[in-house]
Design a protein around this motif. Structure first.
Motif, mmCIF file in Angstrom:
data_model
loop_
_atom_site.group_PDB
_atom_site.id
_atom_site.type_symbol
_atom_site.label_atom_id
_atom_site.label_comp_id
_atom_site.label_asym_id
_atom_site.label_seq_id
_atom_site.Cartn_x
_atom_site.Cartn_y
_atom_site.Cartn_z
ATOM 1 N N GLY A 1 0.935 -1.218 0.228
ATOM 2 C CA GLY A 1 0.277 0.052 -0.158
ATOM 3 C C GLY A 1 1.157 1.451 -0.121
ATOM 4 N N LEU A 2 2.394 1.794 0.345
ATOM 5 C CA LEU A 2 2.501 2.658 -0.060
ATOM 6 C C LEU A 2 2.684 3.342 -1.310
ATOM 7 C CD1 LEU A 2 6.295 0.686 1.325
ATOM 8 C CD2 LEU A 2 4.394 1.954 2.844
ATOM 9 N N HIS A 3 1.848 3.050 -2.669
ATOM 10 C CA HIS A 3 1.832 4.437 -4.266
ATOM 11 C C HIS A 3 0.377 4.382 -3.280
ATOM 12 C CE1 HIS A 3 4.609 1.624 -6.380
ATOM 13 N NE2 HIS A 3 4.462 0.694 -6.034
ATOM 14 N N GLN A 4 -0.263 4.060 -2.693
ATOM 15 C CA GLN A 4 -0.943 4.829 -2.578
ATOM 16 C C GLN A 4 -0.802 6.117 -1.089
ATOM 17 O OE1 GLN A 4 -0.740 1.495 -2.966
ATOM 18 N NE2 GLN A 4 -3.848 0.766 -3.226
ATOM 19 N N ALA A 5 -0.301 5.465 -0.085
ATOM 20 C CA ALA A 5 0.427 5.932 1.071
ATOM 21 C C ALA A 5 1.225 7.780 0.439
ATOM 22 C CB ALA A 5 1.121 5.507 1.620
ATOM 23 N N ALA A 6 2.003 6.937 -0.276
ATOM 24 C CA ALA A 6 2.865 8.723 -1.401
ATOM 25 C C ALA A 6 1.774 9.123 -1.655
ATOM 26 C CB ALA A 6 3.752 7.606 -2.429
ATOM 27 N N GLY A 7 0.282 9.223 -2.450
ATOM 28 C CA GLY A 7 -0.390 9.484 -3.185
ATOM 29 C C GLY A 7 -0.708 9.173 -4.867
ATOM 30 N N ASN A 8 -0.723 7.990 -4.833
ATOM 31 C CA ASN A 8 -0.562 7.428 -6.641
ATOM 32 C C ASN A 8 -2.372 7.541 -6.233
ATOM 33 O OD1 ASN A 8 2.740 6.845 -7.175
ATOM 34 N ND2 ASN A 8 1.894 7.718 -8.755
ATOM 35 N N LYS A 9 -2.719 7.388 -7.492
ATOM 36 C CA LYS A 9 -4.937 7.457 -7.681
ATOM 37 C C LYS A 9 -4.324 6.016 -8.036
ATOM 38 C CE LYS A 9 -5.463 11.132 -4.706
ATOM 39 N NZ LYS A 9 -5.344 10.609 -3.212
ATOM 40 N N LYS A 10 -4.008 6.188 -9.309
ATOM 41 C CA LYS A 10 -3.955 4.917 -10.070
ATOM 42 C C LYS A 10 -3.288 3.636 -9.824
ATOM 43 C CE LYS A 10 -6.087 8.023 -13.766
ATOM 44 N NZ LYS A 10 -6.242 8.535 -15.169
ATOM 45 N N VAL A 11 -4.232 2.890 -9.248
ATOM 46 C CA VAL A 11 -2.940 1.873 -8.333
ATOM 47 C C VAL A 11 -3.774 0.212 -9.173
ATOM 48 C CG1 VAL A 11 -1.333 0.430 -7.136
ATOM 49 C CG2 VAL A 11 -1.425 3.092 -7.028
ATOM 50 N N ILE A 12 -3.324 0.127 -9.545
ATOM 51 C CA ILE A 12 -4.000 -1.173 -9.489
ATOM 52 C C ILE A 12 -2.816 -2.612 -8.633
ATOM 53 C CG2 ILE A 12 -4.069 -3.175 -11.432
ATOM 54 C CD1 ILE A 12 -3.663 0.004 -13.088
ATOM 55 N N GLU A 13 -3.397 -3.129 -8.008
ATOM 56 C CA GLU A 13 -2.539 -4.303 -7.287
ATOM 57 C C GLU A 13 -2.985 -5.325 -7.476
ATOM 58 O OE1 GLU A 13 -3.409 -1.849 -3.192
ATOM 59 O OE2 GLU A 13 -5.165 -2.676 -3.786
ATOM 60 N N PHE A 14 -1.569 -6.046 -8.427
ATOM 61 C CA PHE A 14 -2.219 -6.770 -8.925
ATOM 62 C C PHE A 14 -2.052 -8.380 -7.852
ATOM 63 C CE2 PHE A 14 -0.428 -10.747 -12.638
ATOM 64 C CZ PHE A 14 -1.318 -9.305 -13.208
#
Length: 245
Positions: A106-119
């Motif tokens: 979940g670190l991409h979202q914590a950094a602020g990314n909105k479009k994250v596909i969690e494979f």
């Protein structure tokens, strides 16, 4: 072949649709050990014994006690590093369409990314195996093992165990981004674990350029259009600065 930051920045500037594929290497700098390879978690325990869905169903208390409790402690302490923040900056400025990540932290979202596909799903969410109620990992207290939902069902992380399929929506969306991008950044992954390993090759077959950011060459390097060799936390902020400068 290895390329310079300047050449990599040129590729990124020219791209109209950039997608990133990230793996465990990007989160190592946040203190999260990889599962595979040197120093990986699977050097100390058998994934078939502790990370297979059959093992969880047969003995959830054991899996929680010896694997998931440790992962919870590590992930709760982890924070985004400069590589995560650089990707978030790219999305904010319109230079990154989406991130496809094999990571469950979940670190991409914590950094602020909105479009994250969690494979492979996410350990940041905990779900009930019976009623499917979801809660953030921060709200889970391991006072008993296995932890139970208010309905009495057993709680588990919302990530993919061995023996489970990739979520259909995640697989479809990742494939769609891969065939529509014109540049794929492959960051912190050897691209050897399938089906995620097929995504860069799928992009390449649709004429996209592949830019690797990895400490060492990988099995993907022979077909990539360039390798930025080094740590993502050092290289990505420099790359973004050159693109934005």
């Amino acid at each position: 072949m290895e390329i310079s930051l300047e050449k990599a920045a040129e590729l990124l500037k020219k791209s109209r649709n950039t997608v990133a594929l990230t793996g465990a290497g990007i989160s190592v700098e946040s203190g999260i050990p990889p599962f595979r390879g040197k120093g990986g978690l699977w050097e100390t325990m058998d994934p078939m014994e502790f990370a297979h869905i059959r093992a969880f169903r047969n003995n959830p208390e054991k899996v929680w006690d010896l694997l998931l409790r440790t992962m919870k402690d590590v992930l709760e302490k982890a924070r985004p590093n400069p590589a995560h923040h650089a990707l978030a900056d790219m999305e904010k400025t319109g230079k990154l369409e989406a991130i496809i990540t094999q990571n469950i932290d979940g670190l991409h979202q914590a950094a602020g990314n909105k479009k994250v596909i969690e494979f492979h799903g996410s350990f940041a969410r905990i779900i009930c195996t019976d009623c499917h109620r979801s809660l953030p990992i921060q709200e889970l207290f391991l006072e008993e093992l296995p932890p139970l939902c208010t309905c009495g069902g057993i709680l588990r992380p919302d990530c993919v165990f061995f023996g489970e399929n990739i979520p259909e929506d995640a697989l479809y969306t990742a494939q769609e981004y891969s065939i529509s991008c014109d540049l794929m950044l492959v960051i912190g992954t050897s691209a050897e674990v399938w089906p995620a390993a097929d995504l860069p090759r799928m992009a390449k077959n649709r004429s996209a350029l592949i830019l690797e950011i990895n400490p060492e060459p990988t099995s993907l390097t022979p077909i990539s259009d360039g390798l930025l060799r080094g740590r993502a936390g050092e290289l990505l902020p420099q790359l973004v600065a050159r693109v934005q400068g």
